[in-house]
Write an enzyme that holds these catalytic residues in place. Structure first.
Site, PDB file in Angstrom:
ATOM      1  N   SER A 139      -2.734  79.467  47.723  1.00 29.06           N
ATOM      2  CA  SER A 139      -2.252  78.799  46.511  1.00 29.06           C
ATOM      3  C   SER A 139      -0.852  78.250  46.805  1.00 29.06           C
ATOM      4  O   SER A 139      -0.236  78.642  47.807  1.00 29.06           O
ATOM      5  CB  SER A 139      -2.169  79.838  45.388  1.00 29.06           C
ATOM      6  N   TYR A 152       0.010  88.496  42.243  1.00 27.86           N
ATOM      7  CA  TYR A 152      -0.713  87.294  42.686  1.00 27.86           C
ATOM      8  C   TYR A 152       0.071  86.593  43.803  1.00 27.86           C
ATOM      9  O   TYR A 152      -0.482  86.251  44.854  1.00 27.86           O
ATOM     10  CB  TYR A 152      -0.909  86.359  41.493  1.00 27.86           C
TER      11      TYR A 152
HETATM   12  P1  NAD Z   1     -12.322  81.311  38.938  1.00 27.96           P
HETATM   13  O1  NAD Z   1     -11.888  82.438  38.125  1.00 27.96           O
HETATM   14  O2  NAD Z   1     -13.079  80.212  38.300  1.00 27.96           O
HETATM   15  O3  NAD Z   1     -13.152  81.800  40.201  1.00 27.96           O
HETATM   16  C1  NAD Z   1     -12.858  82.992  40.885  1.00 27.96           C
HETATM   17  C2  NAD Z   1     -14.159  83.615  41.303  1.00 27.96           C
HETATM   18  O4  NAD Z   1     -13.915  84.796  42.073  1.00 27.96           O
HETATM   19  C3  NAD Z   1     -15.006  84.022  40.104  1.00 27.96           C
HETATM   20  O5  NAD Z   1     -16.317  83.541  40.272  1.00 27.96           O
HETATM   21  C4  NAD Z   1     -14.966  85.547  40.142  1.00 27.96           C
HETATM   22  O6  NAD Z   1     -16.118  86.145  39.615  1.00 27.96           O
HETATM   23  C5  NAD Z   1     -14.835  85.791  41.622  1.00 27.96           C
HETATM   24  N1  NAD Z   1     -14.326  87.132  41.898  1.00 27.96           N
HETATM   25  C6  NAD Z   1     -13.238  87.715  41.344  1.00 27.96           C
HETATM   26  N2  NAD Z   1     -13.127  88.968  41.805  1.00 27.96           N
HETATM   27  C7  NAD Z   1     -14.170  89.175  42.652  1.00 27.96           C
HETATM   28  C8  NAD Z   1     -14.599  90.275  43.427  1.00 27.96           C
HETATM   29  N3  NAD Z   1     -13.941  91.449  43.421  1.00 27.96           N
HETATM   30  N4  NAD Z   1     -15.711  90.144  44.178  1.00 27.96           N
HETATM   31  C9  NAD Z   1     -16.393  88.977  44.175  1.00 27.96           C
HETATM   32  N5  NAD Z   1     -16.039  87.896  43.460  1.00 27.96           N
HETATM   33  C10 NAD Z   1     -14.936  88.011  42.705  1.00 27.96           C
HETATM   34  O7  NAD Z   1     -10.996  80.706  39.603  1.00 27.96           O
HETATM   35  P2  NAD Z   1     -10.805  79.563  40.702  1.00 27.96           P
HETATM   36  O8  NAD Z   1      -9.713  78.725  40.238  1.00 27.96           O
HETATM   37  O9  NAD Z   1     -12.088  78.958  41.111  1.00 27.96           O
HETATM   38  O10 NAD Z   1     -10.238  80.457  41.907  1.00 27.96           O
HETATM   39  C11 NAD Z   1     -10.750  80.431  43.224  1.00 27.96           C
HETATM   40  C12 NAD Z   1      -9.617  80.728  44.184  1.00 27.96           C
HETATM   41  O11 NAD Z   1      -8.656  79.675  44.108  1.00 27.96           O
HETATM   42  C13 NAD Z   1      -8.864  82.015  43.861  1.00 27.96           C
HETATM   43  O12 NAD Z   1      -8.560  82.703  45.063  1.00 27.96           O
HETATM   44  C14 NAD Z   1      -7.583  81.508  43.226  1.00 27.96           C
HETATM   45  O13 NAD Z   1      -6.525  82.400  43.363  1.00 27.96           O
HETATM   46  C15 NAD Z   1      -7.364  80.226  43.992  1.00 27.96           C
HETATM   47  N6  NAD Z   1      -6.500  79.244  43.324  1.00 27.96           N
HETATM   48  C16 NAD Z   1      -6.798  78.767  42.080  1.00 27.96           C
HETATM   49  C17 NAD Z   1      -5.946  77.851  41.485  1.00 27.96           C
HETATM   50  C18 NAD Z   1      -6.193  77.303  40.099  1.00 27.96           C
HETATM   51  O14 NAD Z   1      -5.301  76.658  39.539  1.00 27.96           O
HETATM   52  N7  NAD Z   1      -7.361  77.485  39.507  1.00 27.96           N
HETATM   53  C19 NAD Z   1      -4.801  77.421  42.168  1.00 27.96           C
HETATM   54  C20 NAD Z   1      -4.538  77.913  43.432  1.00 27.96           C
HETATM   55  C21 NAD Z   1      -5.399  78.829  44.005  1.00 27.96           C
END
Ligand code: NAD
Length: 253
Positions: A139, A152
């Site tokens: 991120s 985080y």
């Molecule tokens: P999201 O919440 O839509 O997706 C996250 C997914 O991870 C979900 O499907 C959840 O069920 C799964 N998950 C969580 N804990 C888990 C576990 N213990 N075992 C298996 N699956 C698990 O969010 P997203 O935005 O798609 O996030 C995906 C990645 O991107 C994450 O690592 C997040 O930190 C990173 N990210 C997101 C953003 C943003 O703005 N959305 C920005 C930077 C980084």
């Protein structure tokens, strides 16, 4: 259309915003995809929406060793090999200053976002084909601090270390390992962070985030997926150990 033809990909957090968009993009480029997540119902829905015979799912908690081994073996059983690994599952945790941050919540975020990524590298990469590609979703919070998000931010900085070590350890087999650093993306996670920062009016938090992004908007998950396709494909075959920022310019300032 065929950038990932005959490749097999694992995507953890595959039913979530970025994971799902990337699954769609990988399938469009000819890959076979296994989605990993905790909720069978969400995984089933995701597979249904993707409308492809080349996608399957495995229920697993990425913070647990036995679950990690389960999704590795499930992929090998269903598709016979692993070429691409998007090590992506994560949670945002609480939004509170360190002094008020619950210890149990800190442990939970580290277990999923850091240990989960490490377990994925430990058990998936040795089973991957030579020349494969691993991507770890970090991120912008892996590159700078955000008040209120200590667990985080720590986890997202930590995965850069895992990425660098895994890149060194597997270079001999031409397996590349890179990290992806999105700024805010339109997914459940960002909407939840907005609510935590500004419970009465989440749009205020969004305005605040957007005012720090030169492009003045969040990314669409499909834009992160486009980067993942590039990193998964042979177009990036000389890139390893790198941090790929995709943030509408947020890190410039
Ligand atoms: P999201 O919440 O839509 O997706 C996250 C997914 O991870 C979900 O499907 C959840 O069920 C799964 N998950 C969580 N804990 C888990 C576990 N213990 N075992 C298996 N699956 C698990 O969010 P997203 O935005 O798609 O996030 C995906 C990645 O991107 C994450 O690592 C997040 O930190 C990173 N990210 C997101 C953003 C943003 O703005 N959305 C920005 C930077 C980084």
């Amino acid at each position: 259309m065929d950038k990932l033809k005959n490749k097999v990909a694992i995507i953890t957090g595959g039913a979530g915003g970025i994971g799902f968009a990337t699954a769609k993009a990988f399938l469009d480029e000819g890959a076979k995809v296994l989605l990993v997540g905790r909720s069978e119902k969400k995984l089933e829905e995701a597979v249904k929406k993707l409308k492809s015979s080349n996608v399957s799912y495995c229920t697993a908690d990425v913070s647990k060793t036995e679950d990690t081994l389960h999704y590795v073996n499930d992929t090998l059983g269903k598709f016979g090999k692993i070429d691409i690994f998007l090590n992506n599952a994560g949670i945002e945790g609480a939004v509170k200053p360190i002094a008020e941050y619950p210890e149990a919540e800190f442990d939970k975020v580290i277990a999923i976002n850091l240990r989960g990524v490490w377990l994925g590298c430990k058990y998936v990469i040795p089973k991957m084909s030579d020349g494969g590609s691993v991507m770890i979703t970090s991120s912008v919070a892996g590159l700078k601090g955000f008040a209120g998000l200590s667990a985080y931010v720590a986890s997202k900085h930590g995965v850069i270390g895992i990425m660098k070590v895994a890149a060194l350890e597997h270079a001999g087999r031409n397996i590349r390992v890179n990290s992806i650093h999105p700024g805010p993306v339109h997914t459940r996670m960002m909407y939840s962070i907005e609510k935590e920062f500004s419970p009465e009016d989440p749009s205020k938090a969004r305005d605040g985030f957007e005012s720090n992004i030169p492009f003045s908007r969040y990314a669409d998950a499909s834009e992160v997926a486009d980067l993942a396709v590039f990193l998964a494909s042979d177009e990036s075959k000389y890139m390893t150990g790198t941090q790929q920022v995709i943030d509408g310019g947020m890190m410039i300032q």
